[in-house]
Design a protein around this motif. Structure first.
Motif: not given
Length: 427
Positions: A42-49
């Motif tokens: 998920e970090l590929a599209s968001s800075e946090q989980l």
């Protein structure tokens, strides 16, 4: 071999340490890719989980057994943000990236040792399943006590194996060297025995050579006495009878035909008497025992000059007064025969005698400037009582005779005899 054993053991143990750390890094990377990577894509599209992914990640880490082996576990996002850590005070915080984290972003697992604590730090990159680029970096710290025990066990095994192999090689070499040593000892003993046998044979040869030389010297003296006695017998016997016959013939008178026959008989007897006297002169030598070596040699030279009416050029070095009688006899005979040969073949042209003594050998050289001798070997080895017999006489008492001749270049005959005397005894 001991130095080689130490070098080999050191090299192998260092290789094992490197291999163990590599395997450890690969093990961490495998665990990261299997237990952690699926939950942080998920970090590929968001800075946090998201909260759900965070809980799933925490549940996966707790049940993977990673925390049982490590003392510290952190998941880094680019920019220095720690997404997850087993240390609550650093989780969800921003920090300055360490060198290991920075190097791991390149895609390779990094391993660092901290000797002060001691710890082994592994930095494993987590790749994006879609692009393959580094999505996060997992940092794990593990105490090296367990790893040290593995390394120590491996080192002991390697050192034991190396020592056993080295001892086995040394044992084989010892057996080879011991066997070779026994062979060398046997060969040495055989060689010593052979040398002893050869030494004994050489000693016997020296004794035999001494006997042969003494026999040759005695034979030379006996032959000289025989020749002298023959000369005296011819002179006092046959020569006197021929002389008496000549005197008787002078008193015989007869017819002219008988006087003519008597004259022929008288001439034949006179010629025979002259030949007998010449033979006697050749057979008889002066009493060399009472002469010095130089006097005896000069006597032979002057006698030849008187008999042939030729002149001989002489060069005589300093010679010892006292010399064995067989040496005097041999050299006198050599000079006599060599000068006769020069007079016969060269007509006495350019006759020259050089006599030298170096303290160990006396050398006599007789040369002429005649037409030379074509077949030297036949002359030196042919039958008769000439140069061949002289060579045998000289060689039998340890000397040597050489002859050099060329067409229209004269002839040179050289005799050398061992003669060791004190120089203080020289004339």
């Amino acid at each position: 071999m001991a130095v080689g054993m130490v070098a080999m053991g050191t090299l192998v143990t260092s290789r094992i340490e490197k291999s163990v750390t590599t395997v450890k890094a690969a093990s961490v990377a495998f665990s990261v890719n299997n237990f952690i990577a699926p939950h942080i894509q998920e970090l590929a599209s968001s800075e946090q989980l998201s909260l759900k992914k965070f809980e799933d990640l925490k549940h996966a880490i707790d049940h993977s057994g990673l925390l049982a082996q490590v003392t510290s576990f952190r998941i880094w996002r680019r920019g220095g943000f720690i997404v997850y850590s087993n240390e609550p005070h650093v989780s969800q915080q921003d920090f300055l990236e360490s060198s290991g984290v920075s190097q791991a972003w390149s895609g390779a697992v990094q391993v660092q040792f901290d000797d002060d604590i001691p710890l082994i730090k592994v930095f494993a990159p987590v790749r994006d399943s879609a692009t393959g680029s580094a999505l996060a970096v997992v940092e794990s710290h593990e105490h090296v006590s367990a790893l040290d025990s593995e390394l120590v066990a491996s080192k002991w095994q390697i050192w034991l194996a190396t020592a056993l192999i080295t001892l086995n090689m040394m044992g084989c070499l010892f057996v080879i060297v011991a066997h070779s040593g026994r062979i060398i000892d046997r060969q040495r003993l055989a060689l010593v025995e052979r040398v002893s046998q050869l030494s004994e044979i050489l000693q016997q040869n020296r004794l035999l050579q001494g006997r042969i030389e003494r026999a040759a010297r005695k034979t030379t003296e006996d032959n000289e006495r025989l020749l002298r006695r023959m000369g005296y017998d011819l002179h006092d016997g046959v020569a006197q009878l021929v002389s008496l016959a000549l005197l008787r013939l002078d008193k015989v008178k007869g017819s002219p035909q008988e006087r003519d026959n008597l004259h022929k008989i008288h001439k034949a007897l006179s010629d025979a008497l002259g030949d007998i006297r010449n033979i006697c002169k050749g057979l008889l030598l002066p009493e060399v025992r009472s002469m010095t070596l130089k006097e005896a040699l000069m006597f032979m030279i002057r006698t030849h000059e008187r008999r042939t009416g030729t002149t001989i050029e002489c060069t005589i070095a300093e010679l010892p007064d006292q010399a064995p009688e067989f040496v005097k006899i041999a050299l006198c005979r050599f000079i006599q025969e060599a000068l006769n040969n020069a007079f016969k073949h060269a007509g006495g042209q350019g006759q020259r005698i050089d006599i030298a003594w170096n303290g160990a050998q006396i050398m006599v050289e007789v040369a002429d400037r005649g037409p030379g001798i074509d077949d030297i070997d036949r002359c030196m080895r042919g039958p008769g009582l000439g140069l061949a017999s002289l060579r045998d006489r000289i060689e039998s008492i340890g000397g040597d005779v050489t002859m050099n001749s060329a067409s229209n270049a004269g002839t040179r005959i050289t005799a050398s005899l061992p003669l060791v005397m004190e120089i203080s005894d020289a004339a």
